[in-house]
Design a protein around this motif. Structure first.
Motif, PDB file in Angstrom:
ATOM      1  N   TYR A  40       0.859  -1.181   0.000  1.00 46.62           N
ATOM      2  CA  TYR A  40       0.000   0.000   0.000  1.00 46.62           C
ATOM      3  C   TYR A  40       0.895   1.231   0.000  1.00 46.62           C
ATOM      4  O   TYR A  40       1.737   1.401   0.891  1.00 46.62           O
ATOM      5  CB  TYR A  40      -0.903   0.015   1.231  1.00 46.62           C
ATOM      6  N   ASP A  41       0.718   2.073  -0.999  1.00 46.78           N
ATOM      7  CA  ASP A  41       1.540   3.273  -1.153  1.00 46.78           C
ATOM      8  C   ASP A  41       0.856   4.442  -0.436  1.00 46.78           C
ATOM      9  O   ASP A  41      -0.243   4.849  -0.804  1.00 46.78           O
ATOM     10  CB  ASP A  41       1.706   3.600  -2.642  1.00 46.78           C
ATOM     11  N   PHE A  42       1.540   4.969   0.566  1.00 48.63           N
ATOM     12  CA  PHE A  42       0.980   6.088   1.328  1.00 48.63           C
ATOM     13  C   PHE A  42       1.882   7.311   1.227  1.00 48.63           C
ATOM     14  O   PHE A  42       2.135   8.000   2.219  1.00 48.63           O
ATOM     15  CB  PHE A  42       0.753   5.680   2.783  1.00 48.63           C
ATOM     16  N   SER A  43       2.337   7.598   0.043  1.00 44.74           N
ATOM     17  CA  SER A  43       3.139   8.806  -0.192  1.00 44.74           C
ATOM     18  C   SER A  43       2.368  10.035   0.273  1.00 44.74           C
ATOM     19  O   SER A  43       1.166  10.167   0.004  1.00 44.74           O
ATOM     20  CB  SER A  43       3.458   8.947  -1.680  1.00 44.74           C
ATOM     21  N   GLY A  44       3.043  10.922   0.984  1.00 45.06           N
ATOM     22  CA  GLY A  44       2.410  12.140   1.469  1.00 45.06           C
ATOM     23  C   GLY A  44       1.656  11.981   2.762  1.00 45.06           C
ATOM     24  O   GLY A  44       1.088  12.969   3.265  1.00 45.06           O
ATOM     25  N   CYS A  45       1.634  10.765   3.308  1.00 41.77           N
ATOM     26  CA  CYS A  45       0.909  10.508   4.552  1.00 41.77           C
ATOM     27  C   CYS A  45       1.876  10.275   5.713  1.00 41.77           C
ATOM     28  O   CYS A  45       3.083  10.137   5.517  1.00 41.77           O
ATOM     29  CB  CYS A  45       0.013   9.280   4.400  1.00 41.77           C
ATOM     30  N   VAL A  46       1.337  10.250   6.914  1.00 41.18           N
ATOM     31  CA  VAL A  46       2.110   9.913   8.101  1.00 41.18           C
ATOM     32  C   VAL A  46       1.400   8.767   8.824  1.00 41.18           C
ATOM     33  O   VAL A  46       0.161   8.751   8.895  1.00 41.18           O
ATOM     34  CB  VAL A  46       2.302  11.136   9.034  1.00 41.18           C
ATOM     35  N   ILE A  47       2.168   7.802   9.300  1.00 43.91           N
ATOM     36  CA  ILE A  47       1.602   6.662  10.018  1.00 43.91           C
ATOM     37  C   ILE A  47       1.933   6.808  11.497  1.00 43.91           C
ATOM     38  O   ILE A  47       3.101   6.944  11.876  1.00 43.91           O
ATOM     39  CB  ILE A  47       2.151   5.328   9.478  1.00 43.91           C
ATOM     40  N   VAL A  48       0.883   6.776  12.320  1.00 42.46           N
ATOM     41  CA  VAL A  48       1.039   6.908  13.772  1.00 42.46           C
ATOM     42  C   VAL A  48       0.568   5.625  14.437  1.00 42.46           C
ATOM     43  O   VAL A  48      -0.145   4.815  13.817  1.00 42.46           O
ATOM     44  CB  VAL A  48       0.238   8.117  14.307  1.00 42.46           C
ATOM     45  N   PRO A  49       0.946   5.398  15.689  1.00 40.44           N
ATOM     46  CA  PRO A  49       0.405   4.223  16.388  1.00 40.44           C
ATOM     47  C   PRO A  49      -1.103   4.336  16.556  1.00 40.44           C
ATOM     48  O   PRO A  49      -1.667   5.446  16.566  1.00 40.44           O
ATOM     49  CB  PRO A  49       1.103   4.284  17.761  1.00 40.44           C
TER      50      PRO A  49
END
Length: 378
Positions: A40-49
């Protein structure tokens, strides 16, 4: 499953460019250039817990004290879509029998988990509080601390109580704190305690304060009270309702600045009206009137909230709290308070794959809960 090309909030709560590999219910690898069959490409996003809400009574028409497994399942399903991947169903000041039935129901749901957000244990907010600061709690069930009664509940339902509240000025509090703090986190709540009483409670084993500022005396220059005692003692963590109604944004900024990144816990304290239209609801057997999202008793007393942790993190960023500090207060800090930080609360290899993908406006693009896609808003 590989989540690629996003910034991630790492285990030290810094932003870095990295991919995340998930197998089963765990994070198996974190690093650049990971590849796999399901990407899954999440360019431009941020992943948090995944967010961890350790003080929540209910939502979508359900309440912990209903002692209804179907209602808890509705809560699990709703919360996970809002990025809350673990939570503590929270009891009110109701009868002993109602508390016991609620604990029994939560235990059954922990043994056979519903789909959605994971139940991490119970937060027992009442009944060992002060009648003088009962807030939206039912006064007829308020009682002095009773460790024997509490221990029986703790043992009968498999030690699922993760947090218990107490007014430390009440008779029996010292014995209760010393003994209960060996079993779970003990928190000051709904209290008229002064600074000295709060500091004594901290020395005896209290390490947490429930919805700071609410249902306790205010901080003044001659009477620092519980709030001042928290500011003055680095061992103690304080939870806050960050909906912009319970605490003024300026006070939130001041408090986050004083307590720093490790000592604030964001909670919803939401009740069954959360996720529902405005109207008449109830909390702990008392009628609640919800207007423009504010839940109040007939006399105007705030009665929990209708917010959720994702909205509160967005609020905090809008109020001027640094993004990473707001995220840690809604993830790792609450996980620590219920002693679950080795499994949840941060993005680290070996921990549960509880992840929330946010876009540049902090809207949820995807939620992964225990390795499964629970919400997909791409």
């Amino acid at each position: 499953m590989i989540l690629k090309n996003a910034k991630i909030v790492d285990d030290s709560f810094h932003l870095c460019n990295s991919d995340i590999a998930v197998e089963g219910d765990k994070i198996t690898s974190i690093g650049p250039g990971l590849n796999g069959q399901e990407e899954y490409d999440f360019s431009g996003c941020v992943i948090v817990p995944g967010f961890v809400d350790i003080h929540i009574h209910g939502c979508v028409g359900a309440d912990t004290c209903d002692a209804d497994a179907a209602g808890l399942a509705k809560m699990c399903a709703k919360l996970v879509r809002e990025g809350v991947t673990s939570f503590c169903p929270t009891t009110m000041t109701v009868s002993h029998e109602e508390i016991a039935h609620a604990l029994e129901t939560v235990k059954k749901c922990m043994d056979q988990p519903p789909e959605g957000s994971a139940i991490a244990g119970v937060n027992m907010e009442g009944p060992y509080i002060s009648i003088h600061r009962k807030g939206a709690q039912a006064g007829e069930y308020v009682k002095n601390p009773d460790f024997t009664e509490f221990k029986n509940l703790y043992d009968t339902y498999g030690g699922i109580i993760k947090l218990v509240d107490i007014a430390p000025e009440n008779p029996g509090a010292e014995e209760f704190i010393r003994k209960a703090s060996k079993l779970c986190t003990v928190s000051i709540a709904h209290t008229v305690a002064d600074y000295a009483a709060a500091r004594r409670a901290f020395e005896m084993g209290v390490s947490h304060v429930t919805h700071l500022y609410n249902a306790m005396p205010g901080l003044t220059h001659r009477e620092p009270g519980v709030v001042g005692a928290v500011f003055d003692d680095g061992r103690v963590t304080a939870e806050m309702i960050c909906d912009g109604l319970h605490i003024d944004p300026a006070v939130l900024r001041i408090t986050f600045s004083i307590l720093g990144k490790d000592r604030v816990v964001v909670i919803s304290d939401s009740m069954r009206a959360a996720g529902q239209p405005d109207g008449v609801s109830d909390l702990g057997g008392q009628t609640v009137y919800v207007k423009n999202g504010a839940a109040r008793l007939k006399d105007g007393t705030l009665a929990g909230s209708t917010t959720n942790l994702h909205q509160e993190v967005k609020n905090l960023v809008g109020f001027g709290i640094p993004f990473l500090q707001a995220v840690q207060a809604a993830t790792l800090n609450p996980a620590r308070e219920i002693h679950e930080e080795s499994r949840i609360g941060s993005i680290k290899t070996g921990k549960f794959a509880d992840l929330v993908v946010l876009d540049s406006d902090l809207n949820i693009k995807m939620v992964v809960a225990r390795g499964k896609i629970a919400a997909d808003n791409r």
